[in-house]
Design a protein around this motif. Structure first.
Motif, mmCIF file in Angstrom:
data_model
loop_
_atom_site.group_PDB
_atom_site.id
_atom_site.type_symbol
_atom_site.label_atom_id
_atom_site.label_comp_id
_atom_site.label_asym_id
_atom_site.label_seq_id
_atom_site.Cartn_x
_atom_site.Cartn_y
_atom_site.Cartn_z
ATOM 1 N N UNK A 43 -4.831 -3.895 -10.083
ATOM 2 C CA UNK A 43 -4.619 -2.574 -10.671
ATOM 3 C C UNK A 43 -3.889 -1.724 -9.637
ATOM 4 N N UNK A 44 -2.984 -0.895 -10.117
ATOM 5 C CA UNK A 44 -2.229 -0.046 -9.207
ATOM 6 C C UNK A 44 -2.233 1.372 -9.750
ATOM 7 N N UNK A 45 -2.409 2.337 -8.858
ATOM 8 C CA UNK A 45 -2.396 3.745 -9.224
ATOM 9 C C UNK A 45 -1.411 4.478 -8.322
ATOM 10 N N UNK A 46 -0.493 5.215 -8.926
ATOM 11 C CA UNK A 46 0.494 5.983 -8.168
ATOM 12 C C UNK A 46 -0.033 7.387 -7.903
ATOM 13 N N UNK A 47 0.116 7.830 -6.654
ATOM 14 C CA UNK A 47 -0.242 9.198 -6.289
ATOM 15 C C UNK A 47 0.982 10.098 -6.294
ATOM 16 N N UNK A 48 2.153 9.491 -6.179
ATOM 17 C CA UNK A 48 3.432 10.194 -6.259
ATOM 18 C C UNK A 48 4.490 9.159 -6.621
ATOM 19 N N UNK A 49 5.770 9.563 -6.639
ATOM 20 C CA UNK A 49 6.836 8.605 -6.933
ATOM 21 C C UNK A 49 6.969 7.544 -5.853
ATOM 22 N N UNK A 50 6.498 7.842 -4.647
ATOM 23 C CA UNK A 50 6.709 6.920 -3.520
ATOM 24 C C UNK A 50 5.441 6.278 -2.979
ATOM 25 N N UNK A 51 4.267 6.711 -3.375
ATOM 26 C CA UNK A 51 3.018 6.184 -2.788
ATOM 27 C C UNK A 51 2.084 5.695 -3.905
ATOM 28 N N UNK A 86 -2.059 -0.052 0.442
ATOM 29 C CA UNK A 86 -1.346 1.211 0.262
ATOM 30 C C UNK A 86 0.135 0.850 0.275
ATOM 31 N N UNK A 87 0.858 1.230 -0.767
ATOM 32 C CA UNK A 87 2.269 0.886 -0.882
ATOM 33 C C UNK A 87 3.114 2.152 -0.788
ATOM 34 N N UNK A 88 4.167 2.072 -0.003
ATOM 35 C CA UNK A 88 5.134 3.175 0.077
ATOM 36 C C UNK A 88 6.485 2.641 -0.342
ATOM 37 N N UNK A 89 7.056 3.270 -1.365
ATOM 38 C CA UNK A 89 8.336 2.834 -1.916
ATOM 39 C C UNK A 89 9.471 3.448 -1.104
ATOM 40 N N UNK A 90 10.424 2.597 -0.698
ATOM 41 C CA UNK A 90 11.548 3.041 0.125
ATOM 42 C C UNK A 90 12.468 3.938 -0.685
ATOM 43 N N UNK A 91 12.799 3.533 -1.917
ATOM 44 C CA UNK A 91 13.658 4.319 -2.800
ATOM 45 C C UNK A 91 13.065 4.219 -4.194
ATOM 46 N N UNK A 92 12.463 5.287 -4.680
ATOM 47 C CA UNK A 92 11.767 5.261 -5.965
ATOM 48 C C UNK A 92 12.657 5.665 -7.128
#
Length: 74
Positions: A10-18, A57-63
């Motif tokens: 399961x994945x939950x986004x806190x923002x467009x990049x995290x 914890x995932x951080x997207x480089x370019x969302x």
């Protein structure tokens, strides 16, 4: 442990990049064999199973694009 894509996650986004990703992997392996002919023939059976729980914890480089790259820590 290498990144795996099999299991239940399961994945939950806190923002467009995290995002935070949690999940589990599981598996079962069985093998059996016979020893070569000798004074004491033997049969061996092995069974192993595993269950792995993980959190990242995932951080997207370019969302902004349709395909994105992310860095994960977990």
């Amino acid at each position: 442990m290498p990144f795996t894509a099999s299991g239940l996650y399961m994945k939950s986004h806190f923002s467009d990049r995290v995002a935070v990703r949690i999940g589990t992997d599981f598996g079962l392996s069985e093998t059996s064999g016979h020893s070569p002919n000798g004074p004491l023939p033997q049969t061996q059976d092995y069974r192993s199973h595993y269950l792995t729980l993980s959190a990242e914890i995932e951080e997207y480089v370019d969302a902004t694009g349709p395909v994105t790259i992310f860095l994960g820590l977990g």
